[in-house]
Scaffold this active site. Structure first.
Site, PDB file in Angstrom:
ATOM      1  N   HIS A 109       0.531  -1.121   0.579  1.00 53.85           N
ATOM      2  CA  HIS A 109       0.035  -0.023  -0.013  1.00 53.85           C
ATOM      3  C   HIS A 109       0.992   1.167   0.239  1.00 53.85           C
ATOM      4  O   HIS A 109       1.894   1.549  -0.034  1.00 53.85           O
ATOM      5  CB  HIS A 109      -0.796   0.090   0.728  1.00 53.85           C
ATOM      6  CG  HIS A 109       0.199  -0.399   2.194  1.00 53.85           C
ATOM      7  ND1 HIS A 109       0.828   0.883   3.012  1.00 53.85           N
ATOM      8  CD2 HIS A 109      -0.265  -1.280   3.235  1.00 53.85           C
ATOM      9  CE1 HIS A 109       1.673   0.457   4.003  1.00 53.85           C
ATOM     10  NE2 HIS A 109       0.496  -1.318   4.068  1.00 53.85           N
ATOM     11  N   HIS A 114       3.767   1.491   2.190  1.00 48.04           N
ATOM     12  CA  HIS A 114       5.070   0.611   1.698  1.00 48.04           C
ATOM     13  C   HIS A 114       5.751   1.567   0.981  1.00 48.04           C
ATOM     14  O   HIS A 114       6.997   2.107   0.751  1.00 48.04           O
ATOM     15  CB  HIS A 114       4.976  -0.488   1.052  1.00 48.04           C
ATOM     16  CG  HIS A 114       3.822  -1.530   1.939  1.00 48.04           C
ATOM     17  ND1 HIS A 114       2.811  -2.446   1.824  1.00 48.04           N
ATOM     18  CD2 HIS A 114       4.933  -2.344   3.267  1.00 48.04           C
ATOM     19  CE1 HIS A 114       2.512  -3.493   2.836  1.00 48.04           C
ATOM     20  NE2 HIS A 114       3.907  -3.270   3.523  1.00 48.04           N
ATOM     21  N   GLN A 141       9.576  -2.822  16.153  1.00 49.25           N
ATOM     22  CA  GLN A 141      10.045  -3.393  15.463  1.00 49.25           C
ATOM     23  C   GLN A 141      11.405  -2.504  14.720  1.00 49.25           C
ATOM     24  O   GLN A 141      12.703  -2.701  14.892  1.00 49.25           O
ATOM     25  CB  GLN A 141       9.107  -3.719  14.038  1.00 49.25           C
ATOM     26  CG  GLN A 141      10.359  -4.357  12.778  1.00 49.25           C
ATOM     27  CD  GLN A 141       9.688  -5.015  12.140  1.00 49.25           C
ATOM     28  OE1 GLN A 141       8.486  -6.038  12.208  1.00 49.25           O
ATOM     29  NE2 GLN A 141       9.121  -3.936  10.930  1.00 49.25           N
ATOM     30  N   SER A 200      -2.630  -0.347   6.550  1.00 48.52           N
ATOM     31  CA  SER A 200      -2.287  -1.986   7.436  1.00 48.52           C
ATOM     32  C   SER A 200      -2.179  -1.981   6.093  1.00 48.52           C
ATOM     33  O   SER A 200      -3.693  -2.526   5.211  1.00 48.52           O
ATOM     34  CB  SER A 200      -1.808  -2.440   8.201  1.00 48.52           C
ATOM     35  OG  SER A 200      -1.685  -3.586   8.686  1.00 48.52           O
ATOM     36  N   SER A 201      -1.034  -3.414   5.686  1.00 44.30           N
ATOM     37  CA  SER A 201      -2.186  -4.981   4.887  1.00 44.30           C
ATOM     38  C   SER A 201      -3.277  -5.471   5.216  1.00 44.30           C
ATOM     39  O   SER A 201      -4.263  -5.233   4.654  1.00 44.30           O
ATOM     40  CB  SER A 201      -0.447  -5.545   4.830  1.00 44.30           C
ATOM     41  OG  SER A 201       0.355  -5.422   4.296  1.00 44.30           O
TER      42      SER A 201
HETATM   43  P1  AMP Z   1       4.955  -5.177   6.327  1.00 47.22           P
HETATM   44  O1  AMP Z   1       4.534  -5.702   5.208  1.00 47.22           O
HETATM   45  O2  AMP Z   1       3.709  -4.948   7.611  1.00 47.22           O
HETATM   46  O3  AMP Z   1       5.838  -5.898   6.666  1.00 47.22           O
HETATM   47  O4  AMP Z   1       5.819  -3.600   6.486  1.00 47.22           O
HETATM   48  C1  AMP Z   1       6.724  -3.371   6.051  1.00 47.22           C
HETATM   49  C2  AMP Z   1       7.668  -2.301   5.944  1.00 47.22           C
HETATM   50  O5  AMP Z   1       6.835  -1.380   5.371  1.00 47.22           O
HETATM   51  C3  AMP Z   1       7.767  -2.472   8.247  1.00 47.22           C
HETATM   52  O6  AMP Z   1       8.880  -1.765   7.835  1.00 47.22           O
HETATM   53  C4  AMP Z   1       6.308  -1.246   7.805  1.00 47.22           C
HETATM   54  O7  AMP Z   1       6.663  -0.442   9.166  1.00 47.22           O
HETATM   55  C5  AMP Z   1       5.807  -0.338   7.166  1.00 47.22           C
HETATM   56  N1  AMP Z   1       4.665   0.426   7.200  1.00 47.22           N
HETATM   57  C6  AMP Z   1       3.589  -0.518   7.105  1.00 47.22           C
HETATM   58  N2  AMP Z   1       2.484   0.511   6.967  1.00 47.22           N
HETATM   59  C7  AMP Z   1       3.185   1.507   7.231  1.00 47.22           C
HETATM   60  C8  AMP Z   1       2.622   3.187   6.925  1.00 47.22           C
HETATM   61  N3  AMP Z   1       1.432   2.851   7.127  1.00 47.22           N
HETATM   62  N4  AMP Z   1       3.332   3.749   7.394  1.00 47.22           N
HETATM   63  C9  AMP Z   1       5.195   3.842   6.807  1.00 47.22           C
HETATM   64  N5  AMP Z   1       5.181   2.684   6.939  1.00 47.22           N
HETATM   65  C10 AMP Z   1       4.645   1.139   6.412  1.00 47.22           C
END
Ligand code: AMP
Length: 269
Positions: free
Chosen positions: A39, A42, A186, A218-219
Site C-alpha cells: 500500500h 510501503h 520493530q 496496513s495490509s
Molecule cells: P509489512 O509488510 O507490514 O511487514 O511492512 C513492511 C514495512 O513497511 C515495515 O517496515 C513497516 O513498518 C512499513 N509500513 C507498513 N505500514 C506502514 C505505514 N502505514 N506507514 C509507514 N510504513 C509502513
C-alpha cells in the site's frame, strides 16, 4: 513517471550475486523488507530509500518464523501481481523485487509447521517453522527490547522478525535498509540488533503514513469493515499525553475482531 519493470529474483544466491555485482560497481544498495500486499505506506518507504541509495531492492516474503501456529499466517493477504504493478506504476526506481519461495529448512517436513498447537498451549515458545528438533533452530533475540509492548502478547514475534531480517541482510547485503516507524518497536529492535551485531548497514526509520480517516495504513486493514474502521478511529484518545514530561512514544496494539492493528505517535516535549 518511469514505469520501470523491476527485476524479480526468487533465488537467494542470484540475489546475493546481483547485489555484490552492483556494489562492486560502486552503487549504494537500498533495501525495504515487506510481507507484500503493498500500500502507499510501503511505497513511501521506497521513496525514502531512494534518498539514500542508487539502487532499490524490495523483498516480498511472508515470514512464517514470526507467526505462532495460532496466529493469522494462513489468512495474511497477498497479491503478488498487484504488488508488482504498484511498484512499477507508482514507485519509479525499484530495481529488484526479491520474492523467495521459502527461506527456512524444515528438516524432513516440507512446509510450514502447524501441528504443534499442544506445545503452544503448554507454554512452550514455538513458531510455524519449528519441527521437533529438525530443520531451523537458530534465532536472533534482542533480549530486553523484544519483551515489552507487542512482544508481551506475541512471544515468538520479535525473535522471528530479527531472525528473518538477519537472513535477508545476509542475502541482499544492502548498504541501507528502511523500516517504517508504524512498527515502532520493530524499527528500534532492528536498529539495536544492527548496532550490537556490527552489521555494516545504515537503518533508516520512515514516518508512518495514514489513510484520510486517520487509520494507519496496513495490509491487514483489508479485513476491516467500514464500520470497524470508523470505531477504531473514534476510540483513539491522547489524554494520557498530558502526563508525559520527556520525549516518548505512544503505542497501540489492539485486536479488533480478528484483525490485529498497530499504531503509534512520537511525542516531542
Ligand atoms: P509489512 O509488510 O507490514 O511487514 O511492512 C513492511 C514495512 O513497511 C515495515 O517496515 C513497516 O513498518 C512499513 N509500513 C507498513 N505500514 C506502514 C505505514 N502505514 N506507514 C509507514 N510504513 C509502513
Amino acid at each position: 513517471m518511469e514505469n520501470k519493470e523491476p527485476l524479480i529474483i526468487t533465488d537467494k544466491d542470484d540475489m546475493r550475486r546481483w547485489s555484490r555485482s552492483a556494489r562492486a560497481q560502486g552503487k549504494i544498495v537500498g533495501f525495504i523488507p515487506t510481507m507484500g500486499y503493498l500500500h502507499e505506506g510501503h511505497l513511501s518507504l521506497v521513496q525514502e530509500c531512494k534518498q539514500h541509495s542508487n539502487l532499490t531492492v524490495v523483498s516480498i516474503y511472508v515470514n512464517p518464523g514470526q507467526f505462532s501456529p495460532n496466529e493469522d499466517l494462513s489468512t495474511y493477504p497477498s497479491d503478488f501481481i498487484g504488488d508488482i504493478n504498484k511498484l512499477k506504476n507508482k514507485a519509479d526506481g525499484v530495481d529488484v523485487v526479491f520474492h523467495p519461495k521459502d527461506l527456512y529448512d524444515y528438516g524432513k517436513h516440507d512446509g510450514v509447521v502447524n501441528a504443534r498447537r499442544n506445545d503452544l498451549e503448554e507454554g512452550k515458545v514455538v513458531s510455524c517453522v519449528e519441527n521437533s528438533g529438525q530443520g531451523h533452530e537458530t534465532w536472533v533475540r534482542v533480549e530486553r527490547l523484544e519483551k515489552g509492548l507487542c512482544g508481551s502478547s506475541r512471544p515468538v514475534f520479535f525473535r522471528g522478525v530479527a531472525t528473518i531480517v538477519t537472513k535477508l541482510f545476509n542475502i541482499v547485503e544492502p548498504d541501507v535498509a528502511v523500516f517504517g516507524k508504524k512498527d515502532y518497536q520493530q524499527w528500534r529492535i532492528i536498529e539495536r540488533m544492527v548496532r550490537d551485531l556490527d552489521f555494516g548497514i545504515k537503518i533508516i526509520g520512515a514516518e508512518l503514513l495514514r489513510d484520510p480517516d486517520g487509520l494507519a495504513k496496513s495490509s491487514r486493514n483489508v479485513h476491516l469493515s467500514p464500520e470497524q474502521r470508523k470505531k477504531i478511529v473514534d476510540q483513539e484518545s491522547l489524554e494520557v499525553l498530558e502526563e508525559i514530561k520527556s520525549p516518548a512514544v505512544f503505542c497501540i496494539a489492539a485486536w479488533f475482531g480478528n484483525v490485529r492493528l498497530l499504531d503509534n505517535m512520537e511525542i516531542v516535549v
